[in-house]
Design an enzyme around this catalytic site. Structure first.
Site, PDB file in Angstrom:
ATOM      1  N   LYS A 209       6.564   6.746   8.356  1.00  8.57           N
ATOM      2  CA  LYS A 209       5.104   7.013   8.608  1.00  8.57           C
ATOM      3  C   LYS A 209       4.694   7.040  10.084  1.00  8.57           C
ATOM      4  CE  LYS A 209       0.340   5.300   7.554  1.00  8.57           C
ATOM      5  NZ  LYS A 209      -0.229   4.127   6.888  1.00  8.57           N
ATOM      6  N   ASP A 214      -5.426   5.024  12.824  1.00 10.17           N
ATOM      7  CA  ASP A 214      -5.858   5.234  11.573  1.00 10.17           C
ATOM      8  C   ASP A 214      -7.340   4.859  11.617  1.00 10.17           C
ATOM      9  OD1 ASP A 214      -6.508   5.813   8.999  1.00 10.17           O
ATOM     10  OD2 ASP A 214      -5.304   4.053   8.275  1.00 10.17           O
ATOM     11  N   LYS A 221     -12.584   2.222   7.954  1.00  9.23           N
ATOM     12  CA  LYS A 221     -12.379   0.811   8.134  1.00  9.23           C
ATOM     13  C   LYS A 221     -13.236   0.085   8.958  1.00  9.23           C
ATOM     14  CE  LYS A 221      -7.295   1.670   8.523  1.00  9.23           C
ATOM     15  NZ  LYS A 221      -6.760   0.941   7.458  1.00  9.23           N
ATOM     16  N   ASP A 232       0.003   1.522  13.072  1.00 16.78           N
ATOM     17  CA  ASP A 232       0.169   2.405  11.963  1.00 16.78           C
ATOM     18  C   ASP A 232       1.344   3.156  11.806  1.00 16.78           C
ATOM     19  OD1 ASP A 232      -0.798   2.501   9.246  1.00 16.78           O
ATOM     20  OD2 ASP A 232      -2.006   4.041   9.474  1.00 16.78           O
ATOM     21  N   ASP A 291      -8.678   6.573   3.419  1.00 15.28           N
ATOM     22  CA  ASP A 291      -7.804   5.707   4.239  1.00 15.28           C
ATOM     23  C   ASP A 291      -6.443   5.282   3.264  1.00 15.28           C
ATOM     24  OD1 ASP A 291      -7.468   3.575   6.055  1.00 15.28           O
ATOM     25  OD2 ASP A 291      -8.204   1.907   5.024  1.00 15.28           O
ATOM     26  N   GLU A 293      -4.147   7.378   3.670  1.00  9.24           N
ATOM     27  CA  GLU A 293      -3.620   8.767   4.226  1.00  9.24           C
ATOM     28  C   GLU A 293      -2.089   8.747   4.627  1.00  9.24           C
ATOM     29  OE1 GLU A 293      -2.723   6.172   7.129  1.00  9.24           O
ATOM     30  OE2 GLU A 293      -4.665   5.939   5.933  1.00  9.24           O
ATOM     31  N   ARG A 295       0.319   7.937   2.734  1.00 11.61           N
ATOM     32  CA  ARG A 295       1.172   8.494   1.549  1.00 11.61           C
ATOM     33  C   ARG A 295       1.038  10.132   1.534  1.00 11.61           C
ATOM     34  NH1 ARG A 295      -2.147   4.755  -2.347  1.00 11.61           N
ATOM     35  NH2 ARG A 295      -2.124   3.670  -0.513  1.00 11.61           N
TER      36      ARG A 295
END
Length: 439
Positions: A209, A214, A221, A232, A291, A293, A295
């Site tokens: 990933k 993010d 968030k 992230d 959020d 995102e 996946r």
């Protein structure tokens, strides 16, 4: 000597130092019960030793080690771990003097230098991973991550291809681009190939990933939760570090690493809760939460890797869910798989690395939580079992059910406080596991 004996215990972790200004200096380490010793305990105690000596400004010392090769490796790794820091933004930082370590052991000198060379390569690649994950998003974004990967990996014989936004559109990476389209810093799709065993049809794939920052998108968030979102892209840091290590060691194997790098930001062009987006596989995805995102980016990455690149086994590594952190803390990586034999082999490699992994259950009852009323699948299965449903979302995009392992490193890639021989911040988790697996 009698006084020293009274002060020193041979229990594991005990450390007694006698460091006079102008006399023989000695440090005693307690290793405890020999039958309970492990490589990871060696890493921890020698990390503690090095930290003690550095604090005392003792930069040259002699180690007396057993002839156990694996324990020697572990001790050297512990010493290396003690030298790492990420202080590039400290204006008053002081460069640590070079450590000079003499080793007294019964193994042959040639063998020792072979051990040292391997440990040095391992730790340099782990430190590369840590530096990437510790870097701030102001300086590490999709384009710069891609450029660093190309610079570092080309030097060790890895072929790196970088695809810009237009090329990603032509490739059909629609889901990935949906996540990154709100940012002024445009996405990059990075494919890294190390094919060094033409005699084998086995090709491992590591998919990381690569969300370099993010915000959560419109499912925004809280500010406190954004402070560490530079990490992230921990999965990307792992796979770049791993393929760097594998290539540096010239392992006779075939590995492809893939990273879909983007930022999940907020603007008038952001994807939104309630949207239905298309993916490279042709499957549609209902967006319940922007959020979730990572996946979505992995949906295209995994399908591209397993379908277009013709790999035979795939592992995805991602800072994917808070649910994994709630379940396992910052101690164990959560995992699911569709192939137990592959996972068992991976688990042995992880145990050898001292990198803890916990296998989660897989069941159709969890899969049903991802079903959508308006699309083929939705991007969140709800609050319960969140780590498992996130992994099973990705399973939908593994082409032809090839052996697959999902690793959720949300807790283990970036520590809020020190753990064993890891300092707070990035850990470089699973660089060594992936190396052990293919080695």
């Amino acid at each position: 000597m009698c006084s020293r004996k009274r002060r020193f215990s041979d229990e594991y972790g005990s450390l007694y130092s006698h460091l006079p200004f102008n006399d023989v200096k000695e440090v005693f380490l307690g290793l405890g019960d020999e039958e309970l010793l492990s490589e990871d305990l060696y890493r921890e105690i020698y990390f503690k030793l090095a930290k003690k000596l550095i604090a005392e400004k003792e930069y040259e010392f002699t180690l007396f080690l057993s002839a156990n090769v694996e324990y020697i490796k572990a001790a050297l790794e512990g010493l290396y771990h003690a030298t790492y820091s990420f202080d590039k933004y400290k204006t008053d930082r002081k460069k640590l003097p070079e450590l000079t370590i003499n080793v007294n052991s019964n193994i042959a000198e040639v063998e020792f230098f072979e051990i040292l060379a391997e440990v040095k390569d391992i730790m340099q690649s782990i430190f590369l991973s840590r530096d990437l994950v510790n870097e701030r998003a102001e300086y590490l974004y999709p384009e710069t991550l891609a450029n660093i990967a190309k610079e570092k990996l080309s030097k060790v014989g890895v072929e790196v291809s970088i695809y810009d936004e237009k090329e990603c559109e032509e490739m059909g990476l629609t889901a990935f681009l949906s996540v990154g389209r709100a940012s002024e810093r445009k996405p990059r799709f990075i494919v890294m190939k190390y094919l060094n065993n033409p005699e084998s049809e086995e090709i491992y794939a590591f998919v990381g990933k690569g969300v370099t920052y993010d915000t959560g998108g419109y499912s925004l968030k809280p500010s406190a939760s954004m402070e560490t979102m530079n990490c992230d892209m921990g999965g990307a840091g792992t796979v770049i570090g791993a393929i760097h290590l594998i290539a540096s060691r010239k392992v006779k194997t075939n590995v492809i690493a893939v990273v879909a790098a983007c930022e999940n930001m907020v603007s008038g062009s952001s994807y939104k809760p309630g949207d239905v987006i298309y993916s490279l596989s042709g499957k549609t995805i209902e967006v319940e939460n922007t959020d979730a995102e990572g996946r979505i980016t992995l949906a295209d990455s995994i399908y591209y890797t397993t379908n277009k690149l013709k790999v035979t086994k795939v592992i995805d590594i991602a800072t994917l869910t808070g649910a994994c952190v709630v379940a396992l803390g910052e101690i164990f990586t959560g995992s699911i798989t569709n192939n137990q034999e592959f996972f068992d082999k991976f688990k042995l490699a992880a145990d050898k690395a001292g990198e803890r992994v916990w296998q989660m259950p897989v069941d159709d009852s969890y899969r049903r939580l991802n079903k959508s009323k308006v699309a083929d699948v939705k991007n969140t299965g709800g609050r319960y079992g969140g780590m498992i449903t996130a992994g099973l979302f990705i399973e939908n995009f593994v082409y032809n059910n090839i052996p697959w392992i999902h690793l959720d490193i949300a807790g283990t890639t970036y520590l809020s406080k020190p753990e064993k021989y890891m300092v707070a911040g990035a850990t470089g988790i699973h660089v060594k596991t992936l190396y052990n697996l293919v080695k």
